[in-house]
Design an enzyme around this catalytic site. Structure first.
Site, mmCIF file in Angstrom:
data_model
loop_
_atom_site.group_PDB
_atom_site.id
_atom_site.type_symbol
_atom_site.label_atom_id
_atom_site.label_comp_id
_atom_site.label_asym_id
_atom_site.label_seq_id
_atom_site.Cartn_x
_atom_site.Cartn_y
_atom_site.Cartn_z
ATOM 1 N N ILE A 140 2.437 -13.273 13.252
ATOM 2 C CA ILE A 140 2.616 -12.217 12.247
ATOM 3 C C ILE A 140 2.778 -12.820 10.850
ATOM 4 O O ILE A 140 2.238 -12.298 9.867
ATOM 5 C CB ILE A 140 3.839 -11.340 12.616
ATOM 6 C CG1 ILE A 140 3.575 -10.570 13.922
ATOM 7 C CG2 ILE A 140 4.179 -10.377 11.482
ATOM 8 C CD1 ILE A 140 4.810 -9.891 14.532
ATOM 9 N N GLY A 141 3.494 -13.925 10.751
ATOM 10 C CA GLY A 141 3.704 -14.571 9.444
ATOM 11 C C GLY A 141 2.386 -15.043 8.852
ATOM 12 O O GLY A 141 2.113 -14.843 7.656
ATOM 13 N N SER A 192 12.603 -6.124 15.547
ATOM 14 C CA SER A 192 11.859 -5.881 16.792
ATOM 15 C C SER A 192 12.281 -4.536 17.371
ATOM 16 O O SER A 192 13.423 -4.105 17.180
ATOM 17 C CB SER A 192 12.175 -6.973 17.814
ATOM 18 O OG SER A 192 11.683 -6.606 19.086
ATOM 19 N N SER A 239 2.056 -19.112 11.747
ATOM 20 C CA SER A 239 1.625 -18.606 13.056
ATOM 21 C C SER A 239 1.803 -17.088 13.131
ATOM 22 O O SER A 239 2.603 -16.503 12.402
ATOM 23 C CB SER A 239 2.499 -19.293 14.120
ATOM 24 O OG SER A 239 2.251 -18.788 15.410
ATOM 25 N N TYR A 283 18.435 -11.845 22.351
ATOM 26 C CA TYR A 283 17.350 -11.598 21.384
ATOM 27 C C TYR A 283 17.542 -10.243 20.700
ATOM 28 O O TYR A 283 17.452 -10.137 19.469
ATOM 29 C CB TYR A 283 16.002 -11.636 22.123
ATOM 30 C CG TYR A 283 14.798 -11.349 21.251
ATOM 31 C CD1 TYR A 283 14.388 -12.262 20.289
ATOM 32 C CD2 TYR A 283 14.070 -10.168 21.393
ATOM 33 C CE1 TYR A 283 13.273 -12.009 19.485
ATOM 34 C CE2 TYR A 283 12.955 -9.904 20.596
ATOM 35 C CZ TYR A 283 12.566 -10.835 19.651
ATOM 36 O OH TYR A 283 11.466 -10.578 18.855
ATOM 37 N N GLY A 286 5.409 -18.892 8.398
ATOM 38 C CA GLY A 286 4.101 -18.369 7.979
ATOM 39 C C GLY A 286 2.918 -19.108 8.564
ATOM 40 O O GLY A 286 1.778 -18.821 8.215
HETATM 41 N N1 LIG Z 1 4.894 -10.862 18.831
HETATM 42 C C1 LIG Z 1 5.675 -9.850 19.155
HETATM 43 O O1 LIG Z 1 5.427 -9.140 20.135
HETATM 44 C C2 LIG Z 1 6.890 -9.528 18.319
HETATM 45 C C3 LIG Z 1 7.511 -8.302 18.507
HETATM 46 C C4 LIG Z 1 8.629 -7.976 17.761
HETATM 47 C C5 LIG Z 1 9.121 -8.869 16.824
HETATM 48 N N2 LIG Z 1 8.510 -10.063 16.668
HETATM 49 C C6 LIG Z 1 9.080 -10.983 15.677
HETATM 50 O O2 LIG Z 1 8.074 -11.383 14.778
HETATM 51 C C7 LIG Z 1 8.421 -12.643 14.206
HETATM 52 C C8 LIG Z 1 7.192 -13.534 14.233
HETATM 53 O O3 LIG Z 1 6.874 -13.801 15.592
HETATM 54 P P1 LIG Z 1 5.384 -13.949 16.142
HETATM 55 O O4 LIG Z 1 5.226 -12.993 17.233
HETATM 56 O O5 LIG Z 1 4.420 -13.990 15.023
HETATM 57 O O6 LIG Z 1 5.508 -15.364 16.873
HETATM 58 P P2 LIG Z 1 5.039 -16.834 16.456
HETATM 59 O O7 LIG Z 1 3.569 -16.877 16.345
HETATM 60 O O8 LIG Z 1 5.725 -17.725 17.417
HETATM 61 O O9 LIG Z 1 5.653 -16.983 15.004
HETATM 62 C C9 LIG Z 1 7.000 -17.308 14.788
HETATM 63 C C10 LIG Z 1 7.047 -18.198 13.593
HETATM 64 O O10 LIG Z 1 8.414 -18.553 13.338
HETATM 65 C C11 LIG Z 1 8.460 -19.967 13.250
HETATM 66 N N3 LIG Z 1 9.757 -20.491 13.603
HETATM 67 C C12 LIG Z 1 10.427 -20.376 14.761
HETATM 68 N N4 LIG Z 1 11.588 -21.028 14.688
HETATM 69 C C13 LIG Z 1 11.642 -21.587 13.451
HETATM 70 C C14 LIG Z 1 12.572 -22.399 12.777
HETATM 71 N N5 LIG Z 1 13.692 -22.815 13.352
HETATM 72 N N6 LIG Z 1 12.298 -22.766 11.504
HETATM 73 C C15 LIG Z 1 11.155 -22.379 10.898
HETATM 74 N N7 LIG Z 1 10.228 -21.630 11.494
HETATM 75 C C16 LIG Z 1 10.474 -21.239 12.762
HETATM 76 C C17 LIG Z 1 7.398 -20.443 14.232
HETATM 77 O O11 LIG Z 1 7.096 -21.797 14.052
HETATM 78 P P3 LIG Z 1 6.405 -22.636 15.243
HETATM 79 O O12 LIG Z 1 4.939 -22.309 15.144
HETATM 80 O O13 LIG Z 1 6.729 -24.033 14.908
HETATM 81 O O14 LIG Z 1 6.996 -22.173 16.539
HETATM 82 C C18 LIG Z 1 6.293 -19.499 13.848
HETATM 83 O O15 LIG Z 1 5.685 -19.868 12.640
HETATM 84 C C19 LIG Z 1 9.619 -13.167 15.010
HETATM 85 O O16 LIG Z 1 10.791 -12.986 14.266
HETATM 86 C C20 LIG Z 1 9.604 -12.281 16.240
HETATM 87 O O17 LIG Z 1 10.892 -12.137 16.790
HETATM 88 C C21 LIG Z 1 7.412 -10.429 17.389
#
Ligand SMILES: NC(=O)c1ccc[n+]([C@@H]2O[C@H](COP(=O)([O-])OP(=O)(O)OC[C@H]3O[C@@H](n4cnc5c(N)ncnc54)[C@H](OP(=O)(O)O)[C@@H]3O)[C@@H](O)[C@H]2O)c1
Length: 249
Positions: free
Chosen positions: A18-19, A137, A16, A150, A14
């Protein structure tokens, strides 16, 4: 602005993207929000930026010791949860010939194993009638080259929405998934690509979105609010694809 009044939500990852946007939206809708993350400094920054009824827990989703400790940590903040948003995830891309065991394990450990056992560990705290939301996704639906690992992790989550909804019927806990298309978040900075390579990827991906743009994290957060709220009490075991038309048009 009170669709989540008196509800308590936990959002993994949460701090960064989307979270974080979902934490903001849930707070605006009246919820108490607990965010987890793997980096205390990022969590502190997020808490500062969010303000209000927000709590943080340092927890690495890929570390089962952390996942097992989560229930007790949540109980120190709240005796129960109404909403769990399984959002923490990572994405790495490589052709199958180049995929290593580490590449495979890293993504399955966070995206699937971490997600699965987080739900298992938190279940005793989730109120009957609660909502579990999985962030998957569009990759789960597409044959996109170099995304085999992925995409498989995200497809695994989609089946969980169905099987766990069936298993948890007796408690009226609904499990649903959101499948976002490309959304502007820091995830693209974590791919280990040079700036020009990253820009090339973004342009190529954007050209495949009929709406002609990336999504905003707040647009995914609003979908999460639908699943989290009582607006979706008859909706379970399914998904909403929020992708600007990428896989349906
Ligand atoms: N952005 C897109 O285009 C997109 C599209 C489809 C699906 N998604 C999915 O949406 C979700 C959120 O991604 P986002 O795009 O918002 O990217 P993001 O900003 O990188 O957010 C991912 C979050 O997950 C955390 N995280 C990663 N590995 C972790 C671990 N081992 N333990 C605890 N927290 C962890 C990250 O922490 P850190 O900040 O420390 O890295 C970050 O808070 C993901 O599941 C991603 O696959 C994203």
């Amino acid at each position: 602005m009170n669709r989540l009044q008196n509800k308590t939500a936990l959002i993994t990852g949460g701090n960064s993207g989307i979270g974080f946007a979902t934490a903001k939206e849930f707070l605006e809708q009246g919820a108490t929000v607990i965010i987890t993350g793997r980096n205390q400094a990022s969590l502190d920054e997020a808490k500062q930026a969010l303000q209000g009824k927000v709590f943080t827990i340092l927890s690495n989703s890929s570390n089962l010791n952390d996942v097992r400790a989560l229930r007790k940590q949540v109980e120190e903040i709240s005796p129960a949860l109404d909403i769990v948003f399984i959002n923490a995830g990572i994405g790495k891309f490589a052709p199958i010939e180049a995929v290593t065991e580490e590449h495979y394990d890293e993504q399955f450990n966070v995206n699937v194993k971490g997600a699965y056992f987080t739900i298992q560990q938190l279940l005793p705290l989730i109120n009957d009638g609660g909502s579990i939301i999985l962030n998957t996704s569009v990759n789960a639906h597409m044959g996109m080259a170099n995304s085999s690992v992925y995409s498989a992790t995200k497809a695994a989550l989609l089946t969980l929405a169905r099987t766990l909804s069936a298993e948890l019927l007796h408690r009226r806990i609904r499990v649903n998934a959101i499948s976002p298309g490309p959304v502007t978040t820091p995830i693209f900075d974590k791919l280990g690509m040079a700036a020009d390579e990253k820009e090339g990827l973004k342009t190529a991906v954007q050209s495949k979105v009929p709406l002609g743009r990336f999504g905003d994290p707040a647009e995914i957060a609003r979908v999460a609010t639908f699943f989290a709220s009582d607006d979706s009490t008859f909706v379970l075991g399914t998904e909403i694809i929020a992708d600007g038309g990428m896989i349906t048009l």
